[in-house]
Design a protein around this motif. Sequence first.
Motif, PDB file in Angstrom:
ATOM      1  N   GLY A  75       1.333   3.299 -13.158  1.00 51.11           N
ATOM      2  CA  GLY A  75       2.488   3.715 -12.368  1.00 51.11           C
ATOM      3  C   GLY A  75       3.610   3.589 -13.311  1.00 51.11           C
ATOM      4  N   GLU A  76       4.678   3.211 -12.664  1.00 52.89           N
ATOM      5  CA  GLU A  76       5.889   2.764 -13.487  1.00 52.89           C
ATOM      6  C   GLU A  76       6.137   1.472 -13.564  1.00 52.89           C
ATOM      7  OE1 GLU A  76       8.290   5.228 -14.682  1.00 52.89           O
ATOM      8  OE2 GLU A  76       6.248   6.242 -14.328  1.00 52.89           O
TER       9      GLU A  76
ATOM     10  N   LEU B  29      14.524 -11.036 -17.203  1.00 54.86           N
ATOM     11  CA  LEU B  29      13.621 -10.029 -16.684  1.00 54.86           C
ATOM     12  C   LEU B  29      14.314  -9.007 -16.051  1.00 54.86           C
ATOM     13  CD1 LEU B  29      11.206 -12.622 -14.067  1.00 54.86           C
ATOM     14  CD2 LEU B  29      10.714 -11.323 -16.177  1.00 54.86           C
ATOM     15  N   GLU B  30      15.426  -9.084 -15.686  1.00 53.91           N
ATOM     16  CA  GLU B  30      16.436  -8.099 -15.093  1.00 53.91           C
ATOM     17  C   GLU B  30      16.895  -6.969 -16.359  1.00 53.91           C
ATOM     18  OE1 GLU B  30      16.621  -7.487 -11.824  1.00 53.91           O
ATOM     19  OE2 GLU B  30      15.420  -8.949 -11.578  1.00 53.91           O
ATOM     20  N   ARG B  31      17.003  -8.036 -17.302  1.00 58.47           N
ATOM     21  CA  ARG B  31      17.616  -7.024 -18.475  1.00 58.47           C
ATOM     22  C   ARG B  31      16.397  -6.393 -19.062  1.00 58.47           C
ATOM     23  NH1 ARG B  31      21.147 -11.958 -21.397  1.00 58.47           N
ATOM     24  NH2 ARG B  31      22.557 -12.120 -19.817  1.00 58.47           N
ATOM     25  N   LEU B  32      15.124  -6.696 -19.084  1.00 59.89           N
ATOM     26  CA  LEU B  32      14.064  -5.913 -19.283  1.00 59.89           C
ATOM     27  C   LEU B  32      13.847  -4.886 -18.381  1.00 59.89           C
ATOM     28  CD1 LEU B  32      11.590  -5.439 -21.156  1.00 59.89           C
ATOM     29  CD2 LEU B  32      10.452  -7.065 -19.673  1.00 59.89           C
ATOM     30  N   ARG B  33      13.974  -5.112 -17.169  1.00 66.83           N
ATOM     31  CA  ARG B  33      13.762  -4.001 -16.145  1.00 66.83           C
ATOM     32  C   ARG B  33      14.759  -2.993 -16.396  1.00 66.83           C
ATOM     33  NH1 ARG B  33      11.411  -4.935 -11.070  1.00 66.83           N
ATOM     34  NH2 ARG B  33      12.270  -6.858 -11.271  1.00 66.83           N
ATOM     35  N   ALA B  34      15.898  -3.509 -16.814  1.00 68.05           N
ATOM     36  CA  ALA B  34      17.081  -2.355 -16.917  1.00 68.05           C
ATOM     37  C   ALA B  34      16.807  -1.578 -18.161  1.00 68.05           C
ATOM     38  CB  ALA B  34      18.414  -2.948 -16.915  1.00 68.05           C
ATOM     39  N   HIS B  35      16.404  -2.210 -19.269  1.00 72.55           N
ATOM     40  CA  HIS B  35      16.142  -1.611 -20.522  1.00 72.55           C
ATOM     41  C   HIS B  35      14.710  -0.522 -20.355  1.00 72.55           C
ATOM     42  CE1 HIS B  35      15.569  -1.075 -24.774  1.00 72.55           C
ATOM     43  NE2 HIS B  35      14.246  -0.871 -24.578  1.00 72.55           N
ATOM     44  N   LEU B  36      13.838  -0.938 -19.373  1.00 71.22           N
ATOM     45  CA  LEU B  36      12.775   0.120 -19.302  1.00 71.22           C
ATOM     46  C   LEU B  36      13.164   1.169 -18.259  1.00 71.22           C
ATOM     47  CD1 LEU B  36       9.766  -2.595 -19.320  1.00 71.22           C
ATOM     48  CD2 LEU B  36      10.658  -0.685 -21.007  1.00 71.22           C
ATOM     49  N   GLY B  37      14.392   1.219 -17.691  1.00 69.53           N
ATOM     50  CA  GLY B  37      14.815   2.209 -16.787  1.00 69.53           C
ATOM     51  C   GLY B  37      14.883   1.900 -15.375  1.00 69.53           C
ATOM     52  N   GLY B  38      14.463   0.902 -15.101  1.00 69.68           N
ATOM     53  CA  GLY B  38      14.499   0.371 -13.547  1.00 69.68           C
ATOM     54  C   GLY B  38      12.840  -0.048 -12.934  1.00 69.68           C
ATOM     55  N   ARG B  39      12.059   0.386 -14.125  1.00 67.03           N
ATOM     56  CA  ARG B  39      10.415   0.220 -13.766  1.00 67.03           C
ATOM     57  C   ARG B  39      10.113  -1.281 -13.484  1.00 67.03           C
ATOM     58  NH1 ARG B  39       7.349   3.962 -17.979  1.00 67.03           N
ATOM     59  NH2 ARG B  39       8.216   2.746 -19.497  1.00 67.03           N
ATOM     60  N   GLY B  40       9.202  -1.369 -12.651  1.00 69.06           N
ATOM     61  CA  GLY B  40       8.373  -2.660 -12.184  1.00 69.06           C
ATOM     62  C   GLY B  40       9.290  -3.225 -10.905  1.00 69.06           C
TER      63      GLY B  40
END
Length: 158
Positions: free
Chosen positions: A17-18, A147-158
């Motif tokens: 999935g995403e 973790l939040e910055r990574l999520r933002a970088h990946l376009g909100g996935r996870g």
Amino acid sequence: MPDKRSAGLLVFRRTAGEGFEVLIGHMGGPYWESREEESWSIPKGQYEPDETAEDAARREFREELGLPAPEGEWFALGESRQRSGKIVTVWAVEGDLDPARVVPGTFTMEWPPRSGIHAEFPEIDRVGWFAPEAAAPLLVTGQRVFLERLRAHLGGRG
């Protein structure tokens, strides 16, 4: 006196999935052995002014996990000041590694305190892959922002 600085590398892998998972390690030694929440960390470590943060992150990954950092494009997740005042700089890279292959580095400390006995302990005593929502309560508080910055970088996935 200049601020103490650490640098680290947050490895992530995409899931069905995403989603995605991150690789974090449980801190070794007697102070952490009976704790679970707020006792895991991104592989990282301190560095001196004559070393770049990126070089330190790569070196610390190898020292803490006994494996080279995954190949791939690193992207900056920025800095965060920890409760201790230390400034941590983290990058992320997509990769996949088997936690069973980890051979942690060690450190020596006096244990029990004031005993005069020195013992060796693993820097990280176990490593695992976690979805961000599972990793957040495990990570020391000051590292959750990554973790939040990574999520933002990946376009909100996870």
